[in-house]
Design a protein around this motif. Structure first.
Motif, PDB file in Angstrom:
ATOM      1  N   UNK A   1       0.912  -1.281   0.274  1.00  0.00           N
ATOM      2  CA  UNK A   1      -0.130  -0.016  -0.135  1.00  0.00           C
ATOM      3  C   UNK A   1       0.872   1.250  -0.156  1.00  0.00           C
ATOM      4  N   UNK A   2       0.655   2.338  -0.878  1.00  0.00           N
ATOM      5  CA  UNK A   2       1.402   3.238  -1.068  1.00  0.00           C
ATOM      6  C   UNK A   2       0.967   4.439  -0.018  1.00  0.00           C
ATOM      7  N   UNK A   3       2.001   4.857   0.802  1.00  0.00           N
ATOM      8  CA  UNK A   3       1.589   5.550   1.879  1.00  0.00           C
ATOM      9  C   UNK A   3       1.052   6.982   1.366  1.00  0.00           C
ATOM     10  N   UNK A   4       1.641   7.376   0.162  1.00  0.00           N
ATOM     11  CA  UNK A   4       1.190   8.766  -0.551  1.00  0.00           C
ATOM     12  C   UNK A   4       0.075   8.719  -1.031  1.00  0.00           C
ATOM     13  N   UNK A   5      -0.862   7.331  -1.151  1.00  0.00           N
ATOM     14  CA  UNK A   5      -2.045   7.748  -2.075  1.00  0.00           C
ATOM     15  C   UNK A   5      -3.222   7.971  -1.255  1.00  0.00           C
ATOM     16  N   UNK A   6      -3.970   8.943  -1.750  1.00  0.00           N
ATOM     17  CA  UNK A   6      -5.268   9.149  -1.000  1.00  0.00           C
ATOM     18  C   UNK A   6      -6.200   8.256  -1.486  1.00  0.00           C
ATOM     19  N   UNK A   7      -7.168   8.019  -0.406  1.00  0.00           N
ATOM     20  CA  UNK A   7      -8.222   7.078  -0.633  1.00  0.00           C
ATOM     21  C   UNK A   7      -9.472   7.535  -0.076  1.00  0.00           C
ATOM     22  N   UNK A   8     -10.674   7.058  -0.850  1.00  0.00           N
ATOM     23  CA  UNK A   8     -11.903   7.671  -0.326  1.00  0.00           C
ATOM     24  C   UNK A   8     -12.589   6.749   0.669  1.00  0.00           C
ATOM     25  N   UNK A   9     -12.250   5.475   0.604  1.00  0.00           N
ATOM     26  CA  UNK A   9     -12.972   4.480   1.291  1.00  0.00           C
ATOM     27  C   UNK A   9     -12.173   3.540   1.801  1.00  0.00           C
ATOM     28  N   UNK A  10     -12.263   2.845   2.869  1.00  0.00           N
ATOM     29  CA  UNK A  10     -11.559   1.579   3.306  1.00  0.00           C
ATOM     30  C   UNK A  10     -11.656   0.321   2.221  1.00  0.00           C
ATOM     31  N   UNK A  11     -12.883   0.369   1.724  1.00  0.00           N
ATOM     32  CA  UNK A  11     -13.466  -0.788   0.585  1.00  0.00           C
ATOM     33  C   UNK A  11     -12.228  -0.566  -0.387  1.00  0.00           C
ATOM     34  N   UNK A  12     -12.300   0.683  -0.810  1.00  0.00           N
ATOM     35  CA  UNK A  12     -11.078   0.901  -1.972  1.00  0.00           C
ATOM     36  C   UNK A  12      -9.771   0.567  -1.470  1.00  0.00           C
ATOM     37  N   UNK A  13      -9.364   0.541  -0.315  1.00  0.00           N
ATOM     38  CA  UNK A  13      -8.031   0.109  -0.002  1.00  0.00           C
ATOM     39  C   UNK A  13      -8.147  -1.539   0.018  1.00  0.00           C
ATOM     40  N   UNK A  14      -8.995  -1.939   0.609  1.00  0.00           N
ATOM     41  CA  UNK A  14      -9.120  -3.480   0.530  1.00  0.00           C
ATOM     42  C   UNK A  14      -8.817  -4.158  -0.771  1.00  0.00           C
ATOM     43  N   UNK A  15      -9.711  -3.400  -1.842  1.00  0.00           N
ATOM     44  CA  UNK A  15      -9.470  -3.923  -3.215  1.00  0.00           C
ATOM     45  C   UNK A  15      -8.155  -3.600  -3.784  1.00  0.00           C
ATOM     46  N   UNK A  16      -7.607  -2.591  -3.328  1.00  0.00           N
ATOM     47  CA  UNK A  16      -6.158  -2.230  -3.655  1.00  0.00           C
ATOM     48  C   UNK A  16      -5.170  -3.333  -2.999  1.00  0.00           C
ATOM     49  N   UNK A  17      -5.614  -3.825  -2.009  1.00  0.00           N
ATOM     50  CA  UNK A  17      -4.702  -5.165  -1.396  1.00  0.00           C
ATOM     51  C   UNK A  17      -4.880  -6.217  -2.123  1.00  0.00           C
ATOM     52  N   UNK A  18      -5.961  -6.382  -3.107  1.00  0.00           N
ATOM     53  CA  UNK A  18      -6.144  -7.555  -3.961  1.00  0.00           C
ATOM     54  C   UNK A  18      -7.032  -8.687  -3.190  1.00  0.00           C
ATOM     55  N   UNK A  19      -7.922  -8.000  -2.157  1.00  0.00           N
ATOM     56  CA  UNK A  19      -8.647  -8.768  -1.454  1.00  0.00           C
ATOM     57  C   UNK A  19     -10.244  -8.467  -1.825  1.00  0.00           C
TER      58      UNK A  19
END
Length: 68
Positions: A39-57
């Protein structure tokens, strides 16, 4: 269960109000797994759901919450 430590202030200062950056991700055993999921610490996300998808889950099959 994944617990996310989030930074809302940096996004706000960068003009991305309502978004956040991920500081760290911990698993059920309280292990920091942030690097494991690239996970790129500099990336801006709008939802935790978006992060989970970025994690490949699948966000519908994983428990997650913002760490308090």
């Amino acid at each position: 269960m994944f617990k996310f430590n989030l930074d809302w202030e940096t996004s706000e200062r960068a003009g991305a109000g309502g978004m956040f950056q991920v500081i760290s991700i911990k698993d059920d055993d309280d292990n920091d797994v942030t690097d494991q999921y690239n996970i790129d610490a500099g990336m801006h996300y709008s939802s935790l759901r978006e992060v989970i998808i970025e994690m490949g889950l699948d966000p519908d099959k994983v428990d997650y919450e913002e760490e308090e």
